[in-house]
Design an enzyme around this catalytic site. Structure first.
Site, short mmCIF file in Angstrom:
data_model
loop_
_atom_site.label_atom_id
_atom_site.label_comp_id
_atom_site.label_asym_id
_atom_site.label_seq_id
_atom_site.Cartn_x
_atom_site.Cartn_y
_atom_site.Cartn_z
N SER A 1 4.37 -46.80 53.46
CA SER A 1 4.12 -45.83 52.86
C SER A 1 5.41 -44.78 52.61
O SER A 1 6.42 -44.75 53.61
CB SER A 1 3.04 -44.89 53.18
OG SER A 1 3.00 -43.73 52.30
N ASP A 2 5.64 -44.17 51.41
CA ASP A 2 6.93 -43.06 51.56
C ASP A 2 6.53 -41.83 52.03
O ASP A 2 5.01 -41.89 52.19
CB ASP A 2 6.87 -42.71 49.84
CG ASP A 2 7.59 -43.54 49.12
OD1 ASP A 2 8.45 -44.50 49.55
OD2 ASP A 2 7.57 -43.54 47.88
N LYS A 3 7.17 -41.09 52.30
CA LYS A 3 6.63 -39.84 53.01
C LYS A 3 6.23 -38.74 52.06
O LYS A 3 5.23 -38.16 52.04
CB LYS A 3 7.58 -39.49 53.98
CG LYS A 3 7.26 -38.04 54.70
CD LYS A 3 8.28 -37.60 55.84
CE LYS A 3 9.90 -37.10 55.06
NZ LYS A 3 9.46 -35.96 54.14
#
Ligand code: ATP
Length: 903
Positions: free
Chosen positions: A333-335
């Site tokens: 996941s992106d942050k």
């Protein structure tokens, strides 16, 4: 010359002004809403003509192209020849009803998918009434001014009016994979389509830069419209599981026909059935054994699942990924915005030797700037003023006060936070904003943005971006006494100190120039800049994401954070959220220098990756897949598209994501929220379980009926069921009980067990055993009951009626067994699936009809039963339920001893 031809020949040869004039629009203010509406009426919506759909009749007739229907038609002919006209009629009616069920179920599944596709209609940025707005791309019309940015899909054919490093990938039109650099100058009339650098064509994608253009053709008049190429890729509708079952169904049908042939020969030569009875039984066998309703029911389960996911804000773009979701074992996941709230507020700023705190939260500019707890006047702090000006000028976001809504921030959240900071710093900075000339937009690859501006101190290039990037580019710094020698280690310490608090750190720098530059290139900026200072921005984690990460851990799913942010910020946020061990972290640069083998190991070992660029995401996906890991990957920018395409489940952001990323993905998150991914995985697991349960439930119905007929032929007993009765049983069960398991809620342990191995075959040994076991149990039980009833001199019609009831009621009881594959039927809350009780009620009514309505008695050869006679089916049903429950309990023990995989 009509407009169609004009579009083809002229626009690229016209000067920009001429193009604007001919389109009767205004390059700066766009059309007025009124004018746009008028043109929409005149030219219609900006849509490519849809492919002509097959007529409903053809689609209905296609359902007759099926092995079962062939069997039924042959049966109808044989019964007619034998003079059993009622049977012939019933068989034909059943064939029609069956095809109708298939037709309606298919239509329902398609509708569900279509309504979901509609949620994803592409949007476009345009200028109307002198305002920048976002509209549905279908509502764009001739003369609209369209703004293009990296990741956009060009919504119509445009004559470009400005192009800033604009590159467009036109393979959809020209087959050329390399993106074409665009300009605005007029071109010669004979310039080929692929070389019309001053045009942007519909359905092509912006791969870099930005630009603006006037719409010159829409819908079918566009270049793509003319070659009539549908842009939507053909979406795969068949999931691996559906393909498997379809194939399985075909194999079973052939096997059954062979068995029917063999049974006929056996009955003919070795038993003394008369020809007619034998033929009728064989027809019954063929009809009984083919699991005709199965594929349609499975697609309904998937379609219902896709709908439920859409309601939970996870929009699945193609059906097979519903199954894959259930098997995901790593989510990358992106942050920013996915794990965090993307509600940014600048909390600290630092210039050389001075640190400031900023109060207030959110985008409303209510808050003060203070130094050592003392509120400061920004005008008295020249360095601070310069820093904030840099953040404010090198910025595309806007903040406006609206009468009704209060403060409205538009643009990228990081930039919004910086604009709010400028407003907090005072009117002076906002009012005296220097004029911008050229801009290099922010990109995740370069990690900075630059703007040339005309300030009171002369022309300057302002740069803001990832501070470590700026440190590499700086040779001087701004101090209280003007520019001075660069003290890199001082700034490194400051960055670490801010990042360790989980703050997102942005750096600011400038470069003086002799002249106001009107075109910026990366090479001009990336050296000799003067470092100004830092801003520390808070972006709080989403609370629900923390809970979802916990639930992933329980479900054996590893969550990896792959962010463009600073290593220390990533580490601090990772620790707060439960990703990684709070210590181990890998940065993009290290990753880049690894060979594939080392990366394959590291990809599993590390959970937090910082300062990554989109190409690293692709390498990580490949590295994980090399270890046979099924991974989901999120992304938003145009450069994320290859990684999303490669991932088993590519997940695009619905709000932040570009059109290109959405197209490359399997799933789009309407709310950009990590928790939604986990909800989708849960749903994926529930759906897969329900598919398996349904198969486990339906196949024994066919098995039991076949067993009954084959056994009675082998033993030479009276046929326990007539073909019409078998057809009745199959029809009522596929209309009612077979659908119930689609609505079964998630098993309590579905998110407590590890992900299913992807290559797990559907019909594993245990499934085959269970289907056989239940078939023999119900079939054998019914046969035994028949023999007992015959022995007690019960007449044949009554025995057959009881047999019909027995099979149906045993199925109803068996439905409760199948609510869980391995766990006890009582592990599910009894009333959690109301569908079961609805279908059971319908089933009872239908069964009462076939037993008590005289007309139906005649057609189906049934007789009314006394209350006492109902006890047989109920006893047998109850016995089936208890025996299967015992079998499940034993099987779970045996299997858990032999394997680690839970059922
Ligand atoms: P994620 O990949 O988790 O979404 P991210 O949004 O932090 O992380 P990027 O957008 O690549 O990743 O940003 C990387 C860095 O670039 C940030 O840490 C920040 O320092 C800087 N940055 C982000 N947005 C901007 C912007 N609009 N202008 C200048 N610099 C920016």
């Amino acid at each position: 010359m009509d407009r169609h031809e004009a579009t083809q020949q002229q626009w690229h040869t016209l000067e920009q002004e001429k193009a604007v004039e001919q389109s009767a629009t205004d390059a700066a203010a766009g059309l007025t809403t009124q004018e746009a509406e008028k043109r929409l009426q005149q030219h219609g919506l900006n849509k490519l003509p849809e492919k002509k759909a097959e007529s409903k009749l053809i689609r209905f007739l296609k359902h007759f192209n099926d092995v079962l229907i062939y069997v039924l038609l042959v049966a109808a002919i044989i019964t007619a020849v034998l003079g059993h006209y009622t049977d012939t009629l019933v068989i034909i009616i059943v064939a029609i009803v069956n095809a109708s069920i298939g037709y309606f179920q298919e239509a329902k599944a398609e509708d569900a998918l279509k309504s979901i596709q509609a949620l994803l209609s592409p949007q476009a940025q345009i200028i109307r009434d002198n305002k920048r707005i976002e509209v549905d791309a279908t509502h764009i019309t001739i003369g609209d001014i369209v703004l293009l940015n990296a990741g956009d899909k060009v919504p119509a054919d445009l004559r470009l009016l400005s192009a800033d490093h604009l590159k467009i990938e036109e393979s959809a039109l020209t087959g050329e994979a390399e993106a074409a650099e665009k300009t605005t100058e007029a071109l010669a009339a004979d310039t080929g389509l692929g070389d019309r650098r001053n045009m942007a064509f519909t359905s092509t994608t912006v791969s870099a830069g930005s630009g603006k253009g006037v719409v010159v053709a829409i819908g079918k008049d566009t270049e793509i419209g003319k070659i009539n190429q549908m842009m939507r890729e053909v979406e795969q509708l068949k999931t691996p599981l559906l393909q498997q079952t379809e194939q399985f169904g075909k194999t079973v049908s052939v096997f059954i026909l062979l068995t029917a042939g063999a049974t006929y020969l056996f009955g003919h030569f070795l038993r003394d059935y008369d020809q007619e009875t034998l033929l009728m039984s064989i027809i019954g066998l063929a009809v009984a054994a083919i699991p005709e309703g199965l594929p349609a029911i499975l697609s309904i389960i998937l379609a219902i699942g896709v709908r439920r996911m859409a309601r939970q804000k996870a929009i699945v773009r193609n059906l097979p990924s519903v199954e894959t979701l259930g098997a995901v074992s790593v989510i990358c996941s992106d942050k920013t915005g996915t794990l965090t709230k993307n509600e940014m507020t600048v909390q600290q700023v630092a210039v050389k030797d001075v640190e400031y705190n900023i109060s207030g939260i959110g985008y409303a500019p209510d808050g003060d700037i203070s130094k050592q707890d003392q509120k400061v006047n920004v005008a008295d702090e020249p360095l601070l003023q310069q820093l904030i000006t840099c953040f404010y000028v090198c910025n595309d976001a806007t903040l406006d006060k609206d009468e009704k809504e209060g403060w409205v921030a538009k643009g990228d959240p990081t930039e919004n936070a910086l604009v709010t900071l400028a407003h907090k710093a005072g009117e002076n900075i906002v009012r005296n904003k220097p004029e911008r000339k050229a801009t290099l937009p922010f990109s995740s690859d370069y990690k900075y943005m630059a703007t040339s501006a005309d300030t009171s101190n002369g022309p300057v290039i302002y740069i803001k971006g990832a501070p470590d990037r700026l440190l590499d580019m700086a040779t001087r710094e701004a101090g209280t006494n003007g520019e001075q020698d660069f003290d890199r280690s001082y700034w490194e310490q400051q960055i670490t100190q801010l990042a360790n608090q989980g703050l997102r750190v942005i750096g600011a720098a400038y470069k003086k120039t002799d002249q106001l530059t009107d075109r910026l290139e990366h090479e001009d900026i990336e050296k000799d800049i003067v470092f100004l200072g830092l801003a520390g921005i808070i972006d709080p984690p989403r609370d629900e994401a923390i809970a979802s990460i916990q639930s992933c851990h329980e479900a054996g799913i590893t969550v990896k954070m792959i962010t463009g942010d600073h290593a220390d910020t990533a580490k601090a946020i990772g620790k707060q959220m439960g990703i990684g061990d709070g210590e181990k972290i890998m940065v993009g640069k290290t990753l880049q220098n690894m060979d594939d083998a080392a990366l394959q190991k590291a990809a599993q070992e590390y959970d937090v990756f910082a300062r990554t660029s989109p190409e690293h995401k692709l390498r990580l996906v490949n590295a994980l897949q090399a270890s046979n890991i099924i991974c989901a990957m999120t992304g938003d920018g145009v450069n994320d598209a290859p990684a999303l395409k490669q991932a088993n489940v590519g997940i695009a952001m619905g709000i932040k994501g570009t059109e290109v990323t959405k197209e490359a993905s399997e799933m789009v998150l309407a709310d950009d929220n990590f928790s939604t991914i986990v909800e989708a995985v849960k749903e994926g697991r529930r759906i897969y379980d329900n598919l398996k349960k349904t198969i486990l439930f339906i196949l024994p119905t066919n098995g039991a009926e076949s067993f009954l007929i084959i056994a009675s032929i082998l033993f030479g007993t009276v046929m326990p069921l007539l073909p019409v009765q078998i057809l009745w049983v199959n029809m009522v069960t596929s209309l009612t009980v077979s659908l119930a398991l689609a609505f079964e809620p998630m098993e309590p342990d579905a998110m407590k067990r590890p992900p299913r191995p992807v290559r797990e075959p559907l019909l594993n040994g245990y499934f085959a055993w269970r289907i056989l076991f239940v078939s023999v149990l119900i079939g054998g039980g019914t046969l035994w009951l028949c023999t007992r009833l015959h022995a007690a001199n019960v007449d044949e019609a009554t025995v057959r009626t009881i047999t019909v009831q027995t099979i149906v009621i045993a199925q109803l009881f068996h439905l409760f067994n199948c609510r869980s594959i391995g766990r006890s039927a009582f592990s599910q809350q009894f009333f959690s699936n109301r569908a079961i009780y609805v279908v059971a009620a319908v089933l009872f009514v239908l069964q009462a009809c076939v037993t008590y309505i005289p007309f139906m008695n005649q057609v189906f050869d049934t007789v009314p039963l006394s209350l006492d006679q109902w006890k047989y089916p109920v006893y047998l049903g109850l016995a089936t339920f208890i025996i299967v429950e015992v079998e499940k309990a034993i099987a779970v023990r045996v299997r858990s001893k032999n394997s680690k995989v839970k059922i």
